[in-house]
Design a protein around this motif. Structure first.
Motif, PDB file in Angstrom:
ATOM      1  N   GLU A  71       0.851  -1.196   0.000  1.00  0.00           N
ATOM      2  CA  GLU A  71       0.000   0.000   0.000  1.00  0.00           C
ATOM      3  C   GLU A  71       0.890   1.250   0.000  1.00  0.00           C
ATOM      4  O   GLU A  71       1.007   1.947   0.999  1.00  0.00           O
ATOM      5  CB  GLU A  71      -0.929  -0.019   1.219  1.00  0.00           C
ATOM      6  CG  GLU A  71      -1.786  -1.250   1.338  1.00  0.00           C
ATOM      7  CD  GLU A  71      -2.797  -1.346   0.205  1.00  0.00           C
ATOM      8  OE1 GLU A  71      -3.141  -0.291  -0.388  1.00  0.00           O
ATOM      9  OE2 GLU A  71      -3.250  -2.466  -0.089  1.00  0.00           O
ATOM     10  N   TYR A  72       1.520   1.514  -1.112  1.00  0.00           N
ATOM     11  CA  TYR A  72       2.525   2.575  -1.225  1.00  0.00           C
ATOM     12  C   TYR A  72       1.943   3.951  -0.892  1.00  0.00           C
ATOM     13  O   TYR A  72       2.490   4.685  -0.060  1.00  0.00           O
ATOM     14  CB  TYR A  72       3.107   2.569  -2.640  1.00  0.00           C
ATOM     15  CG  TYR A  72       4.125   3.637  -2.919  1.00  0.00           C
ATOM     16  CD1 TYR A  72       5.465   3.461  -2.583  1.00  0.00           C
ATOM     17  CD2 TYR A  72       3.754   4.845  -3.538  1.00  0.00           C
ATOM     18  CE1 TYR A  72       6.402   4.454  -2.848  1.00  0.00           C
ATOM     19  CE2 TYR A  72       4.686   5.824  -3.811  1.00  0.00           C
ATOM     20  CZ  TYR A  72       6.007   5.623  -3.464  1.00  0.00           C
ATOM     21  OH  TYR A  72       6.926   6.610  -3.723  1.00  0.00           O
ATOM     22  N   ASP A  73       0.845   4.318  -1.537  1.00  0.00           N
ATOM     23  CA  ASP A  73       0.264   5.644  -1.323  1.00  0.00           C
ATOM     24  C   ASP A  73      -0.203   5.831   0.119  1.00  0.00           C
ATOM     25  O   ASP A  73       0.038   6.864   0.736  1.00  0.00           O
ATOM     26  CB  ASP A  73      -0.913   5.875  -2.277  1.00  0.00           C
ATOM     27  CG  ASP A  73      -0.465   5.967  -3.730  1.00  0.00           C
ATOM     28  OD1 ASP A  73       0.573   6.615  -3.971  1.00  0.00           O
ATOM     29  OD2 ASP A  73      -1.143   5.399  -4.603  1.00  0.00           O
ATOM     30  N   TYR A 103       6.823  -0.594 -10.348  1.00  0.00           N
ATOM     31  CA  TYR A 103       6.659  -0.338  -8.931  1.00  0.00           C
ATOM     32  C   TYR A 103       7.405   0.940  -8.551  1.00  0.00           C
ATOM     33  O   TYR A 103       8.450   1.275  -9.113  1.00  0.00           O
ATOM     34  CB  TYR A 103       7.184  -1.516  -8.099  1.00  0.00           C
ATOM     35  CG  TYR A 103       6.430  -2.797  -8.339  1.00  0.00           C
ATOM     36  CD1 TYR A 103       5.034  -2.809  -8.345  1.00  0.00           C
ATOM     37  CD2 TYR A 103       7.113  -3.981  -8.576  1.00  0.00           C
ATOM     38  CE1 TYR A 103       4.341  -3.987  -8.569  1.00  0.00           C
ATOM     39  CE2 TYR A 103       6.424  -5.167  -8.801  1.00  0.00           C
ATOM     40  CZ  TYR A 103       5.038  -5.163  -8.800  1.00  0.00           C
ATOM     41  OH  TYR A 103       4.347  -6.322  -9.032  1.00  0.00           O
ATOM     42  N   ARG A 104       6.873   1.626  -7.571  1.00  0.00           N
ATOM     43  CA  ARG A 104       7.452   2.895  -7.145  1.00  0.00           C
ATOM     44  C   ARG A 104       8.291   2.714  -5.869  1.00  0.00           C
ATOM     45  O   ARG A 104       8.114   1.741  -5.133  1.00  0.00           O
ATOM     46  CB  ARG A 104       6.334   3.914  -6.879  1.00  0.00           C
ATOM     47  CG  ARG A 104       5.539   4.298  -8.115  1.00  0.00           C
ATOM     48  CD  ARG A 104       4.243   4.985  -7.734  1.00  0.00           C
ATOM     49  NE  ARG A 104       3.325   4.071  -7.061  1.00  0.00           N
ATOM     50  CZ  ARG A 104       2.163   4.454  -6.527  1.00  0.00           C
ATOM     51  NH1 ARG A 104       1.792   5.720  -6.572  1.00  0.00           N
ATOM     52  NH2 ARG A 104       1.378   3.560  -5.947  1.00  0.00           N
ATOM     53  N   TYR A 105       9.177   3.660  -5.658  1.00  0.00           N
ATOM     54  CA  TYR A 105       9.947   3.674  -4.402  1.00  0.00           C
ATOM     55  C   TYR A 105      10.272   5.125  -4.054  1.00  0.00           C
ATOM     56  O   TYR A 105      10.253   6.011  -4.918  1.00  0.00           O
ATOM     57  CB  TYR A 105      11.225   2.843  -4.523  1.00  0.00           C
ATOM     58  CG  TYR A 105      12.229   3.335  -5.538  1.00  0.00           C
ATOM     59  CD1 TYR A 105      13.284   4.161  -5.154  1.00  0.00           C
ATOM     60  CD2 TYR A 105      12.126   2.966  -6.880  1.00  0.00           C
ATOM     61  CE1 TYR A 105      14.210   4.609  -6.093  1.00  0.00           C
ATOM     62  CE2 TYR A 105      13.044   3.412  -7.818  1.00  0.00           C
ATOM     63  CZ  TYR A 105      14.087   4.227  -7.421  1.00  0.00           C
ATOM     64  OH  TYR A 105      14.995   4.678  -8.337  1.00  0.00           O
ATOM     65  N   ALA A 106      10.528   5.344  -2.793  1.00  0.00           N
ATOM     66  CA  ALA A 106      10.799   6.706  -2.314  1.00  0.00           C
ATOM     67  C   ALA A 106      11.848   6.679  -1.226  1.00  0.00           C
ATOM     68  O   ALA A 106      11.999   5.681  -0.504  1.00  0.00           O
ATOM     69  CB  ALA A 106       9.511   7.352  -1.776  1.00  0.00           C
ATOM     70  N   VAL A 211      11.370   3.385   1.130  1.00  0.00           N
ATOM     71  CA  VAL A 211      10.192   2.533   1.016  1.00  0.00           C
ATOM     72  C   VAL A 211      10.024   2.081  -0.425  1.00  0.00           C
ATOM     73  O   VAL A 211      10.164   2.870  -1.363  1.00  0.00           O
ATOM     74  CB  VAL A 211       8.923   3.274   1.514  1.00  0.00           C
ATOM     75  CG1 VAL A 211       8.740   4.601   0.795  1.00  0.00           C
ATOM     76  CG2 VAL A 211       7.683   2.405   1.332  1.00  0.00           C
ATOM     77  N   SER A 212       9.748   0.797  -0.592  1.00  0.00           N
ATOM     78  CA  SER A 212       9.568   0.224  -1.932  1.00  0.00           C
ATOM     79  C   SER A 212       8.175  -0.375  -2.051  1.00  0.00           C
ATOM     80  O   SER A 212       7.697  -1.062  -1.135  1.00  0.00           O
ATOM     81  CB  SER A 212      10.616  -0.866  -2.189  1.00  0.00           C
ATOM     82  OG  SER A 212      11.921  -0.342  -2.106  1.00  0.00           O
ATOM     83  N   GLU A 213       7.531  -0.131  -3.188  1.00  0.00           N
ATOM     84  CA  GLU A 213       6.232  -0.727  -3.468  1.00  0.00           C
ATOM     85  C   GLU A 213       6.457  -2.121  -4.049  1.00  0.00           C
ATOM     86  O   GLU A 213       7.249  -2.295  -4.986  1.00  0.00           O
ATOM     87  CB  GLU A 213       5.473   0.135  -4.468  1.00  0.00           C
ATOM     88  CG  GLU A 213       4.086  -0.389  -4.790  1.00  0.00           C
ATOM     89  CD  GLU A 213       3.372   0.466  -5.822  1.00  0.00           C
ATOM     90  OE1 GLU A 213       2.136   0.509  -5.812  1.00  0.00           O
ATOM     91  OE2 GLU A 213       4.082   1.098  -6.659  1.00  0.00           O
TER      92      GLU A 213
END
Length: 231
Positions: A71-73, A103-106, A211-213
């Motif tokens: 649950e990335y968002d 996939y997204r990461y931040a 954090v990685s999605e």
């Protein structure tokens, strides 16, 4: 008792030297030296640290956390909200998307009041799977007290020079005193800035978050003791 007398003499002797130098100039015309020994009190700082209670130590805490989440968002929004609610702030945040996968990461840097850092870390762990967490605590008590001692000595010298400036007569004396005051005030500002930086670093824990999605979170690695107990 002897230690306290020694510290008092370290502070008073340079100041008395200013007045002696001023009187000497009036009698023989020699140029007075308006500088004060900048090593005042510093050598005694280490001796006083022995009596500093653990609760008074100056500690800088930093934590690096790597998390996976489906649950990335929701993860990012919740962490931001909890950070603000704790009285902290997001110092930096960068979001990207993987080229191999969509996939997204931040990565981000959070500043959290030291007393509330563990609560935020618990929230982070509850929102995903922590794959790595590293913590460092730096004790800067000695440097903090040393900086305070330098600052106190400079302020004492500044007050003495201001009194001398009120009674100075010759232009040469006035210029010399003002030059030294300018130098002292510059040093005072530098030490005050250092203390403000320390105060901020001590008051706020720095949390570096990655954090990685993911589609499926990697289970946290169990300890050897847990594995043996489960058999």
């Amino acid at each position: 008792m002897l230690k306290k007398v020694g510290v008092l003499l370290c502070v008073l002797l340079p100041v008395l030297g200013l007045f002696v130098g001023c009187n000497a100039e009036s009698s023989n015309g020699a140029k007075a030296d308006y500088s004060v020994n900048e090593s005042i009190s510093v050598e005694n700082v280490g001796l006083e640290l022995e009596s500093v209670a653990d609760s008074s130590r100056k500690l800088i805490r930093t934590v690096d956390v790597t998390v996976q989440t489906k649950e990335y968002d929701t993860f990012l929004e919740t962490v931001k909200e909890e950070t603000l609610l704790a009285g902290g702030y997001v110092e930096a945040l960068s979001e990207n998307a993987s080229t191999a996968r969509e996939y997204r990461y931040a990565t981000g840097t959070l500043r959290i009041p030291a007393m509330d850092a563990d609560g935020l870390l618990d929230t982070v762990a509850s929102l995903g799977t922590v794959t790595r967490q590293e913590e460092r605590v730096q004790d800067v008590t000695l440097r903090y007290v040393d900086t305070e001692a330098h600052l106190k000595a400079l302020r004492t010298e500044e007050e003495s020079l201001l009194r001398l400036l009120e009674t100075a007569v010759s232009v040469e004396d006035i210029i010399s005193i003002r030059d030294r005051l300018t130098q002292i005030r510059y040093e005072i500002e530098a030490y005050e800035s250092t203390l403000r930086t320390y105060d901020n670093q001590i008051a706020y824990c720095t949390v570096t978050l990655t954090v990685s999605e993911v589609e499926r979170e990697t289970p946290a690695e169990q300890s050897m003791w847990h594995e043996i107990g489960g058999n």
